[in-house]
Design an enzyme around this catalytic site. Structure first.
Site, PDB file in Angstrom:
ATOM      1  CB  ALA A  49     -19.408  10.845 -10.480  1.00 29.22           C
ATOM      2  N   PRO A  50     -21.818   9.997  -8.579  1.00 30.07           N
ATOM      3  CG  PRO A  50     -22.671  10.650  -6.249  1.00 30.07           C
ATOM      4  CD  PRO A  50     -23.012  10.708  -7.897  1.00 30.07           C
ATOM      5  N   GLY A  94     -23.390   6.076  -6.227  1.00 33.98           N
ATOM      6  CA  GLY A  94     -24.761   5.585  -5.764  1.00 33.98           C
ATOM      7  C   GLY A  94     -24.729   3.789  -6.008  1.00 33.98           C
ATOM      8  CE  LYS A  95     -28.659   4.555 -10.653  1.00 38.11           C
ATOM      9  NZ  LYS A  95     -28.093   5.435 -10.257  1.00 38.11           N
ATOM     10  CG  ASP A 128     -18.449  10.761 -14.266  1.00 33.80           C
ATOM     11  OD1 ASP A 128     -19.652  10.028 -14.244  1.00 33.80           O
ATOM     12  OD2 ASP A 128     -18.554  11.708 -13.946  1.00 33.80           O
ATOM     13  CG  ASP A 176     -15.652  11.193 -23.494  1.00 32.22           C
ATOM     14  OD1 ASP A 176     -16.063  10.639 -23.272  1.00 32.22           O
ATOM     15  OD2 ASP A 176     -15.014  11.533 -24.345  1.00 32.22           O
ATOM     16  CG  ASP A 199     -27.123   6.448 -13.937  1.00 37.45           C
ATOM     17  OD1 ASP A 199     -28.192   6.376 -14.495  1.00 37.45           O
ATOM     18  OD2 ASP A 199     -27.168   6.277 -12.833  1.00 37.45           O
ATOM     19  CB  CYS A 233     -32.618  10.244 -13.066  1.00 33.41           C
ATOM     20  SG  CYS A 233     -31.886  11.404 -13.633  1.00 33.41           S
TER      21      CYS A 233
HETATM   22  C1  LIG Z   1     -27.020  10.472 -13.194  1.00 33.65           C
HETATM   23  S1  LIG Z   1     -25.271  10.097 -13.580  1.00 33.65           S
HETATM   24  C2  LIG Z   1     -24.323   9.588 -12.911  1.00 33.65           C
HETATM   25  C3  LIG Z   1     -24.976   8.893 -11.336  1.00 33.65           C
HETATM   26  C4  LIG Z   1     -24.194   7.812 -10.563  1.00 33.65           C
HETATM   27  N1  LIG Z   1     -24.603   6.532 -11.648  1.00 33.65           N
HETATM   28  C5  LIG Z   1     -24.943   7.308  -9.654  1.00 33.65           C
HETATM   29  O1  LIG Z   1     -25.637   6.433  -9.133  1.00 33.65           O
HETATM   30  O2  LIG Z   1     -24.506   7.759  -8.482  1.00 33.65           O
HETATM   31  C6  LIG Z   1     -24.389  10.650 -14.634  1.00 33.65           C
HETATM   32  C7  LIG Z   1     -22.812  10.954 -14.577  1.00 33.65           C
HETATM   33  O3  LIG Z   1     -21.928  10.864 -15.602  1.00 33.65           O
HETATM   34  C8  LIG Z   1     -21.323  11.792 -15.823  1.00 33.65           C
HETATM   35  N2  LIG Z   1     -20.940  11.675 -17.767  1.00 33.65           N
HETATM   36  C9  LIG Z   1     -21.036  12.733 -18.480  1.00 33.65           C
HETATM   37  N3  LIG Z   1     -20.365  12.514 -19.610  1.00 33.65           N
HETATM   38  C10 LIG Z   1     -20.420  11.467 -19.811  1.00 33.65           C
HETATM   39  C11 LIG Z   1     -18.532  10.447 -20.047  1.00 33.65           C
HETATM   40  N4  LIG Z   1     -18.706  10.895 -21.469  1.00 33.65           N
HETATM   41  N5  LIG Z   1     -17.642   9.686 -19.875  1.00 33.65           N
HETATM   42  C12 LIG Z   1     -17.843   9.032 -18.577  1.00 33.65           C
HETATM   43  N6  LIG Z   1     -18.812  10.496 -17.805  1.00 33.65           N
HETATM   44  C13 LIG Z   1     -19.603  10.813 -17.991  1.00 33.65           C
HETATM   45  C14 LIG Z   1     -21.472  12.452 -15.646  1.00 33.65           C
HETATM   46  O4  LIG Z   1     -20.016  13.716 -15.096  1.00 33.65           O
HETATM   47  C15 LIG Z   1     -22.164  12.331 -13.907  1.00 33.65           C
HETATM   48  O5  LIG Z   1     -21.618  12.630 -13.360  1.00 33.65           O
END
Ligand SMILES: C[S@@+](CC[C@H](N)C(=O)[O-])C[C@H]1O[C@@H](n2cnc3c(N)ncnc32)[C@H](O)[C@@H]1O
Length: 464
Positions: A273-274, A276-277, A293, A330, A349, A402
């Site tokens: 999320a959200p 982008g990739k 996510d 998760d 990511d 990031c």
């Molecule tokens: C850096 S952001 C991702 C951005 C996304 N890849 C993009 O390009 O739009 C990290 C994401 O990891 C999710 N997250 C954190 N822990 C997680 C888990 N254990 N399992 C799945 N998602 C997780 C967060 O909710 C957050 O949306």
């Protein structure tokens, strides 16, 4: 000169008073843990209660709030010098908003002070309004009288000079002894609006010409990345609603091409999320992407972006054809969502400190605490260890953060790879307009040739 009580009583309200009030609420909410963008959205669209009055300019409030967050170290230093006792959080936030405007200097100081005092007389959630008006009048006027001396004192305080928390300054200096001052200063600059062109629909050069013809001059800063000379609301970008463009930094745009998605491949986007990739992967190939996510609300945004970009979404995994399946899950617990069939590729990511994107989110350093990178690193390792067994032999995992802190980049990857016999790290190389570059740690930069945020990339191949 008006005496204290006259000035406090005589201020007439203009739009600036209401803008300062909303800005104060935003700053108060941000300093108590809400993301700046979320605080702004909540107060400007009325979700927080009453909608903002119609004479309030959302743009003005946004600019004031962003400016205040970018000066937060200096503002806090000044407030500590000016205040004999601690004001309430909201009154303190109004004082920070007004001091930021006085530092900025574009509005006459008398106007800022009068309107801040007028705002203080009607502060919501504040019972001592008479006291509040007097307090602001006295401290803001004192700032104006002692401005030169106070700013001279501020010049000796690292937090006030670099406008980041002291521990953050130390961490950046330790990690990047040659670049730390540039990195801290640059992160206070406003990042430009960077778009990713949807190359399923248009060639990048045609998209660039189309934007220029619509009055949006731009330059290419990556394979599919265009920077607009002047940021505009996305609604003003022709084709945006139809998915011709995505807002995405040029550094973030490296991820999907580095993974080299191919038609028919099964790809896991573990922290999506959200989206982008996720959408970028699907624009590059007819692949099958499982986008996970943990956050239910953010998962909804992946769906919205897939729909806007006209990409196929399927209800269950594996889909019958190319496209995405979106799940709230998760990633560290595959037993809850994995069908047992290995993935060809995995994009991780990972959640991180976001220290590479402070230009876009100036509130980030003020939300973090010393020691947070240790917590993030443990979470990142947990994710890597949970996902590695899901990759087929010969498959590739791309790890991304990031962040500019090595604790979340090199240190995590070294710790992860050191115990695995079947993990080989591949060089990460990409081309910019000034040539080919091998990278793992990408530091934020804004020059003629390059324009991007800070990222860490590691490409890991699983041996057969
Ligand atoms: C850096 S952001 C991702 C951005 C996304 N890849 C993009 O390009 O739009 C990290 C994401 O990891 C999710 N997250 C954190 N822990 C997680 C888990 N254990 N399992 C799945 N998602 C997780 C967060 O909710 C957050 O949306």
């Amino acid at each position: 000169m008006a005496n204290r009580s006259d000035a406090a009583g005589a201020a007439r309200r203009a739009p600036l008073a209401d803008e300062l009030t909303i800005c104060a609420l935003v700053i108060r909410d941000t300093l108590t843990g809400r993301h700046l963008d979320a605080a702004l959205a909540r107060l400007l669209d009325g979700t927080a209660g009453a909608a903002a009055p119609s004479h309030v300019s959302a743009r003005a409030v946004r600019d004031m709030a962003y400016a205040a967050m970018r000066q937060m170290g200096c503002l806090r230093f000044l407030a500590a010098r000016l205040n004999a006792r601690k004001p309430s959080p909201l009154l303190g936030a109004l004082q920070l908003a007004a001091l930021s405007q006085l530092l900025d200097g574009r509005r006459a100081a008398a106007v800022v002070i009068d309107q801040a005092v007028a705002a203080a007389r009607h502060l919501p959630e504040d019972l001592g309004n008479r006291f509040s008006a007097g307090f602001l009048n006295a401290t803001l006027r004192r700032f104006e009288r002692e401005r030169a001396a106070l700013l001279q004192q501020a010049a000796d305080e690292p937090e006030a000079v670099y406008n980041h928390p002291g521990w953050w300054i130390d961490a950046v200096r330790k990690a990047w002894p040659q670049d730390w001052q540039r990195l801290l200063r640059d992160s206070l600059e406003q990042a430009p609006l960077t778009l990713r062109v949807n190359r399923r629909g248009t060639a990048v050069t045609d998209a660039s010409r189309g934007l220029a013809a619509a009055g949006l001059p731009n330059r290419q800063v990556g394979e599919s990345a265009l920077v607009l000379e002047q940021a505009v609301a996305v609604a003003q970008i022709p084709g945006f609603a139809e998915g011709a463009f995505t807002v995405q930094d040029a550094g973030a745009q490296l991820a999907a091409p580095l993974l080299r998605p191919a038609d028919g491949e099964r790809i896991l986007d573990a922290c999506a999320a959200p989206g982008g990739k996720t959408t970028h992967l699907l624009q590059l190939a007819d692949c099958l992407v499982l986008a996970l996510d943990l956050d239910a609300q953010r998962t909804g945004r992946i769906q919205e972006n897939l729909r806007r970009e006209r990409l196929p979404v399927h209800p269950s995994w594996p889909p019958p054809d190319w496209g995405a399946v979106v799940r709230q899950a998760d990633a560290t617990r595959p037993q809850g969502w994995w069908d047992g069939e290995p993935f060809d590729k995995i994009l991780l990511d990972a959640p991180c400190s976001a220290s590479g994107i402070v230009r876009r989110h100036p509130d980030v350093p003020w939300h973090r605490r010393r020691g947070d990178t240790t917590t993030f690193a443990a979470q990142q390792l947990l994710l890597l260890r949970a996902l590695w067994p899901l990759l087929r032999p010969g498959g590739t995992l791309l790890y991304v953060t990031c962040s500019i802190f090595p604790e979340e980049g090199e240190a995590v990857i070294s710790a992860f790879c050191s115990h695995l016999a079947d993990c080989v790290r591949k060089p990460v190389s990409t081309s910019w307009s000034d040539g080919q570059a091998i990278l793992s740690q990408l530091l934020p930069t804004s020059t003629d040739a390059r324009e991007h945020d800070g990222f860490f990339y590691a490409l890991l191949s699983r041996q057969s």
